[in-house]
Design a protein around this motif. Sequence first.
Motif, short mmCIF file in Angstrom:
data_model
loop_
_atom_site.label_atom_id
_atom_site.label_comp_id
_atom_site.label_asym_id
_atom_site.label_seq_id
_atom_site.Cartn_x
_atom_site.Cartn_y
_atom_site.Cartn_z
N HIS A 171 143.76 68.27 90.36
CA HIS A 171 142.34 68.09 90.63
C HIS A 171 142.19 66.86 91.51
N LEU A 172 141.52 67.01 92.65
CA LEU A 172 141.30 65.90 93.58
C LEU A 172 139.82 65.51 93.60
N VAL A 173 139.59 64.20 93.63
CA VAL A 173 138.23 63.66 93.75
C VAL A 173 138.21 62.77 94.99
N ALA A 174 137.43 63.14 96.00
CA ALA A 174 137.34 62.36 97.24
C ALA A 174 136.05 61.55 97.22
N LEU A 175 136.20 60.21 97.32
CA LEU A 175 135.05 59.31 97.32
C LEU A 175 134.76 58.78 98.71
N HIS A 176 133.48 58.56 98.97
CA HIS A 176 133.04 57.88 100.19
C HIS A 176 131.81 57.06 99.83
N THR A 177 131.90 55.74 100.11
CA THR A 177 130.82 54.80 99.79
C THR A 177 130.27 55.01 98.37
N GLY A 178 131.18 55.13 97.42
CA GLY A 178 130.79 55.17 96.02
C GLY A 178 130.25 56.47 95.50
N ARG A 179 130.36 57.53 96.29
CA ARG A 179 129.87 58.84 95.85
C ARG A 179 130.96 59.89 96.06
N ILE A 180 130.93 60.93 95.25
CA ILE A 180 131.89 62.01 95.38
C ILE A 180 131.47 62.92 96.53
N VAL A 181 132.35 63.04 97.52
CA VAL A 181 132.09 63.90 98.67
C VAL A 181 132.61 65.31 98.41
N ALA A 182 133.75 65.41 97.75
CA ALA A 182 134.36 66.71 97.45
C ALA A 182 135.19 66.57 96.19
N GLU A 183 135.29 67.67 95.44
CA GLU A 183 136.01 67.67 94.18
C GLU A 183 136.54 69.08 93.92
N GLY A 184 137.79 69.17 93.48
CA GLY A 184 138.37 70.49 93.20
C GLY A 184 139.87 70.48 93.40
N THR A 185 140.44 71.64 93.65
CA THR A 185 141.87 71.73 93.90
C THR A 185 142.18 71.09 95.26
N PRO A 186 143.45 70.73 95.50
CA PRO A 186 143.80 70.18 96.81
C PRO A 186 143.39 71.07 97.97
N ARG A 187 143.53 72.39 97.84
CA ARG A 187 143.14 73.28 98.93
C ARG A 187 141.63 73.24 99.18
N GLN A 188 140.85 73.03 98.13
CA GLN A 188 139.40 72.96 98.28
C GLN A 188 138.96 71.64 98.91
N VAL A 189 139.70 70.57 98.61
CA VAL A 189 139.27 69.24 99.02
C VAL A 189 139.88 68.80 100.35
N VAL A 190 141.16 69.07 100.55
CA VAL A 190 141.85 68.58 101.75
C VAL A 190 141.65 69.57 102.90
N THR A 191 140.53 69.40 103.55
CA THR A 191 140.21 70.17 104.74
C THR A 191 139.98 69.19 105.89
N GLU A 192 140.02 69.69 107.10
CA GLU A 192 139.83 68.80 108.25
C GLU A 192 138.46 68.14 108.21
N ASP A 193 137.43 68.89 107.79
CA ASP A 193 136.08 68.33 107.75
C ASP A 193 135.95 67.24 106.70
N VAL A 194 136.52 67.47 105.51
CA VAL A 194 136.43 66.47 104.44
C VAL A 194 137.22 65.23 104.82
N VAL A 195 138.43 65.39 105.36
CA VAL A 195 139.24 64.24 105.76
C VAL A 195 138.52 63.43 106.83
N ARG A 196 137.87 64.11 107.75
CA ARG A 196 137.11 63.42 108.80
C ARG A 196 135.93 62.66 108.20
N ALA A 197 135.24 63.28 107.24
CA ALA A 197 134.07 62.64 106.63
C ALA A 197 134.45 61.45 105.76
N VAL A 198 135.56 61.57 105.02
CA VAL A 198 135.96 60.53 104.07
C VAL A 198 136.70 59.39 104.74
N PHE A 199 137.60 59.71 105.68
CA PHE A 199 138.46 58.69 106.28
C PHE A 199 138.10 58.38 107.74
#
Length: 267
Positions: A209-237
Motif C-alpha cells: 500500500h502506497l501513500v503519496a503526500l504533497h504539502t501535507g495532504r494525501i494526493v494518491a493512495e492504493g497499490t503501487p500500480r494505482q499510485v505510481v503513474t506519470e501524472d502522480v509522480v509529476r504532481a508529487v515530485f
Amino acid sequence: MTQLEASALTLGYTDTAVVRDLDLRVPHGQVTVIVGANACGKSTLLRGLARLLRPRSGSVLLDGEAIHRMPTRQVARTLGLLPQDPIAPEGVTVSDLVGRGRHPHHGAFGRWTSEDEEAVAEALVLTDTLDLAGRVVDDLSGGQRQRVWIAMALAQGTDLLLLDEPTTYLDVAHQVEMLDLLADLNARRGTTIVMVLHDLNLSARYADHLVALHTGRIVAEGTPRQVVTEDVVRAVFGLDNRVIEDPVSHTPLVVPVGRHRPVQEDR
C-alpha cells in the motif's frame, strides 16, 4: 487485529501546520510506504501516528482508542517505532540496546526471562548483528548502527512497526537486504509495517500500500500500480518522468527524463 488510523488529522510545529486534515487507515497485515518530496510531511505524519507529536486537531486511533490517551506501556506493547537519527545512551553495548526493546513486556520488578533472551537473539540474527553484540554502539559505522536500531524494534515484538527512513546510512545492497528482511517479517509474522522511504522505486517494489503526500495532504493512495503513474509522480515530485515495468519485480519503475545526454558509441 491491531488497527491504526488517523481522522481529520492536523499536525505541525509552532505556528506552522505541516499535515492538514488528513484521513488514513493503515491496512492491517500489510506493508505501507509513505512517499513524497522533501518537507512534504512524511516524517511528521509518522511522528503523529507514533504518538510523538500531539495533534492540533483530529485524532490518531489505535484499536479504536485515542492513542494520546493510552498508557505509554500499553502503546509500546502494540506499536514499535524507529525514528530518524535515534540516539543511543553513551557507552551502551549492542546487546544492551537491543534488550531495551523488551522493557514494555516487563512487570514492576523487570525480571529478564528466557522469552526476552530468545527475542533479542532472534532480532540480532535477523539483522546480521549477532557478531556486534558486545560492541559499543557509538563505535559502529552508520549502517551498522541502523541495523542495530532495527534489531531493537524487532525485539520489541509488536504487531505494528513504524519506521522512519530505515535504509538511512545503508548502501544499495544493504538497503535491499533490509527491505527484504522487513518483507519477510511481514510475510512470516503478519506484522503491519508503516515506513517512510525516499526511494520511490524501492517503495513501489516493497509496498503493498502506497501513500503519496504533497504539502501535507494525501494526493494518491492504493497499490503501487494505482499510485505510481506519470501524472502522480509529476504532481508529487515535480518531475518529468516515464513509468515502465520493473523487469525484476514487475512493479512500476520511474525513469526521470531530465536533461539526458546521448549515449556515446564506442569507436
